[in-house]
Design a protein around this motif. Structure first.
Motif, PDB file in Angstrom:
ATOM      1  N   LEU A   1      55.486  37.171  33.824  1.00 44.83           N
ATOM      2  CA  LEU A   1      55.022  36.926  35.185  1.00 44.83           C
ATOM      3  C   LEU A   1      54.852  35.432  35.449  1.00 44.83           C
ATOM      4  O   LEU A   1      54.662  34.640  34.518  1.00 44.83           O
ATOM      5  N   ARG A   2      54.905  35.065  36.714  1.00 50.32           N
ATOM      6  CA  ARG A   2      54.681  33.675  37.096  1.00 50.32           C
ATOM      7  C   ARG A   2      53.225  33.306  36.819  1.00 50.32           C
ATOM      8  O   ARG A   2      52.309  34.112  37.013  1.00 50.32           O
ATOM      9  N   SER A   3      53.008  32.091  36.361  1.00 49.85           N
ATOM     10  CA  SER A   3      51.666  31.640  36.027  1.00 49.85           C
ATOM     11  C   SER A   3      50.742  31.746  37.235  1.00 49.85           C
ATOM     12  O   SER A   3      51.066  31.283  38.321  1.00 49.85           O
ATOM     13  N   GLY A   4      49.592  32.384  37.024  1.00 52.03           N
ATOM     14  CA  GLY A   4      48.619  32.537  38.092  1.00 52.03           C
ATOM     15  C   GLY A   4      48.786  33.785  38.922  1.00 52.03           C
ATOM     16  O   GLY A   4      47.989  34.036  39.823  1.00 52.03           O
ATOM     17  N   ALA A   5      49.804  34.602  38.620  1.00 46.83           N
ATOM     18  CA  ALA A   5      50.073  35.783  39.445  1.00 46.83           C
ATOM     19  C   ALA A   5      49.162  36.954  39.128  1.00 46.83           C
ATOM     20  O   ALA A   5      48.862  37.766  39.995  1.00 46.83           O
ATOM     21  N   CYS A   6      48.712  37.068  37.876  1.00 46.36           N
ATOM     22  CA  CYS A   6      47.959  38.242  37.441  1.00 46.36           C
ATOM     23  C   CYS A   6      46.567  37.856  36.947  1.00 46.36           C
ATOM     24  O   CYS A   6      46.439  37.031  36.028  1.00 46.36           O
ATOM     25  N   PRO A   7      45.513  38.446  37.502  1.00 45.61           N
ATOM     26  CA  PRO A   7      44.148  38.145  37.051  1.00 45.61           C
ATOM     27  C   PRO A   7      43.910  38.482  35.578  1.00 45.61           C
ATOM     28  O   PRO A   7      43.150  37.791  34.901  1.00 45.61           O
TER      29      PRO A   7
ATOM     30  N   VAL B   1      52.024  30.086  40.892  1.00 49.46           N
ATOM     31  CA  VAL B   1      51.633  30.419  42.262  1.00 49.46           C
ATOM     32  C   VAL B   1      50.176  30.017  42.481  1.00 49.46           C
ATOM     33  O   VAL B   1      49.411  29.846  41.537  1.00 49.46           O
ATOM     34  N   ASP B   2      49.809  29.862  43.758  1.00 43.31           N
ATOM     35  CA  ASP B   2      48.456  29.415  44.109  1.00 43.31           C
ATOM     36  C   ASP B   2      47.460  30.557  44.245  1.00 43.31           C
ATOM     37  O   ASP B   2      46.247  30.338  44.235  1.00 43.31           O
ATOM     38  N   HIS B   3      47.973  31.779  44.404  1.00 42.91           N
ATOM     39  CA  HIS B   3      47.099  32.935  44.607  1.00 42.91           C
ATOM     40  C   HIS B   3      47.578  34.082  43.728  1.00 42.91           C
ATOM     41  O   HIS B   3      48.752  34.161  43.381  1.00 42.91           O
ATOM     42  N   PHE B   4      46.642  34.950  43.401  1.00 45.36           N
ATOM     43  CA  PHE B   4      47.024  36.134  42.644  1.00 45.36           C
ATOM     44  C   PHE B   4      47.974  36.996  43.468  1.00 45.36           C
ATOM     45  O   PHE B   4      47.741  37.236  44.654  1.00 45.36           O
ATOM     46  N   LEU B   5      49.044  37.456  42.833  1.00 42.56           N
ATOM     47  CA  LEU B   5      49.997  38.348  43.487  1.00 42.56           C
ATOM     48  C   LEU B   5      49.728  39.812  43.129  1.00 42.56           C
ATOM     49  O   LEU B   5      50.372  40.704  43.670  1.00 42.56           O
ATOM     50  N   LEU B   6      48.806  40.036  42.197  1.00 44.49           N
ATOM     51  CA  LEU B   6      48.356  41.385  41.853  1.00 44.49           C
ATOM     52  C   LEU B   6      46.850  41.449  42.066  1.00 44.49           C
ATOM     53  O   LEU B   6      46.157  40.437  41.897  1.00 44.49           O
ATOM     54  N   PRO B   7      46.326  42.612  42.437  1.00 46.15           N
ATOM     55  CA  PRO B   7      44.913  42.709  42.803  1.00 46.15           C
ATOM     56  C   PRO B   7      43.940  42.704  41.636  1.00 46.15           C
ATOM     57  O   PRO B   7      42.745  42.509  41.821  1.00 46.15           O
ATOM     58  N   GLY B   8      44.410  42.925  40.418  1.00 45.65           N
ATOM     59  CA  GLY B   8      43.497  43.009  39.286  1.00 45.65           C
ATOM     60  C   GLY B   8      42.935  44.405  39.112  1.00 45.65           C
ATOM     61  O   GLY B   8      43.226  45.316  39.895  1.00 45.65           O
ATOM     62  N   PRO B   9      42.098  44.615  38.100  1.00 43.94           N
ATOM     63  CA  PRO B   9      41.541  45.951  37.828  1.00 43.94           C
ATOM     64  C   PRO B   9      40.737  46.485  39.010  1.00 43.94           C
ATOM     65  O   PRO B   9      40.050  45.737  39.703  1.00 43.94           O
ATOM     66  N   ALA B  10      40.841  47.783  39.227  1.00 44.54           N
ATOM     67  CA  ALA B  10      40.055  48.424  40.283  1.00 44.54           C
ATOM     68  C   ALA B  10      38.585  48.465  39.870  1.00 44.54           C
ATOM     69  O   ALA B  10      38.263  48.496  38.676  1.00 44.54           O
ATOM     70  N   VAL B  11      37.713  48.428  40.852  1.00 43.04           N
ATOM     71  CA  VAL B  11      36.278  48.531  40.588  1.00 43.04           C
ATOM     72  C   VAL B  11      35.756  49.874  41.090  1.00 43.04           C
ATOM     73  O   VAL B  11      36.317  50.435  42.036  1.00 43.04           O
ATOM     74  N   PRO B  12      34.702  50.417  40.477  1.00 39.16           N
ATOM     75  CA  PRO B  12      33.939  49.825  39.373  1.00 39.16           C
ATOM     76  C   PRO B  12      34.714  49.836  38.053  1.00 39.16           C
ATOM     77  O   PRO B  12      35.550  50.712  37.833  1.00 39.16           O
TER      78      PRO B  12
END
Length: 294
Positions: free
Chosen positions: A61-67, A116-127
């Protein structure tokens, strides 16, 4: 549509999104993440590494894309990496075909491989919850909670459960247990980094590496990172897409199978080939992919 189904999980690609589904016995980190929809613009590359048992697919993945990758900072084991897939011998041909399809799409869509400047994936769902060692961490989208177990130091248990509002979190760091060195999940407050060891810090978990499940602390770290205010935190939306991925002002984006757009891409491929940038094989493969869509 290209897909591969193995005991380790399933990957599929529809030309725009790589869908990653962990297998039933996958590492707890991958199980905790569940199904991932990775947009093509988040992909920097893909490879298949053969070995005597079959091989391994790797999605870069591109750097910074995934939390999750940001939180892990290169410390994930292969088994816990959601962007890797073990492939059996009888699935090698399918894996190589999937790699070709993703590479062709990256080439045709001219997706950059830079950060990239922002995450392109949302990360783990909460809770979400995870950890081990001397306690468990959880996050509901607003508050981080650290619950201690009987193995925690008295300086921690005496204060009871720690509740830390997201607004007070200025940093989060995850380090797994490596060799004889214990790991930790640490939360910074007010921009200050605690000098105390994780063993005594009330805003840190100490991770001993006694089970795979301790690795799930990285999911809590990633979920917090994805929701913290500041650069790189919000999930990417069309309104915040970086300039390199956005269409020119006033120019509507062409449909995926727009005939004129595909003709333009064919001409561009021809120019790249004539300039010596593309090899014969790369040009032929990319050309065939475009012709199929026409």
């Amino acid at each position: 549509m290209a897909d591969i189904i193995t005991r380790d999980g399933t990957w599929s690609f529809d030309g725009e999104t790589v869908r990653v589904v962990p297998g039933g016995k996958a590492h707890p980190v991958r199980q905790g993440l569940g199904e991932l929809a990775v947009p093509l613009e988040a992909v920097a590359g893909v490879s298949f590494e053969p070995d005597r048992k079959g091989g391994r697919l790797r999605l870069r993945l591109r750097s910074g894309a995934c939390p999750v990758l940001r939180a892990a900072d290169g410390r994930l084991q292969d088994a816990s990496d959601p962007y890797q897939l073990s492939v059996d011998k009888d699935r090698v041909g399918v894996a190589e075909y999937l790699v070709d399809e993703i590479r062709n799409a990256l080439l045709i869509e001219r997706v950059p491989d830079g950060p990239v400047d922002h995450f392109l994936l949302p990360g783990p769902a909460v809770p979400v919850s995870g950890g081990g060692g001397d306690g468990t961490a959880s996050f509901d989208g607003k508050t981080v909670r650290l619950v201690w177990n009987w193995k925690a130091e008295e300086s921690k248990t005496a204060g009871g459960t720690v509740s830390l509002p997201l607004a007070e979190v200025t940093g989060v760091r995850w380090v797994p247990c490596i060799g004889l060195e214990n790991g930790s999940l640490r939360f910074d407050r007010g921009g200050a980094v605690s000098p105390a060891p994780a063993k005594f810090d009330p805003y840190s978990l100490e991770l001993w590496g006694l089970s795979k499940r301790e690795y799930t602390a990285v999911l809590v770290a990633a979920a917090v990172l994805a929701r913290m205010p500041g650069p790189g935190a919000p999930a990417l939306t069309p309104a915040t897409a970086p300039p390199a991925l956005a269409a020119s002002p006033g120019t509507p984006a062409p449909a995926a199978d727009d005939h004129d757009a595909l003709l333009r891409r064919l001409r561009e491929l021809g120019q790249l080939y004539e300039a010596g940038i593309l090899t014969d094989d790369e040009f032929g493969t990319a050309k065939q992919a475009i012709l199929k869509r026409m």
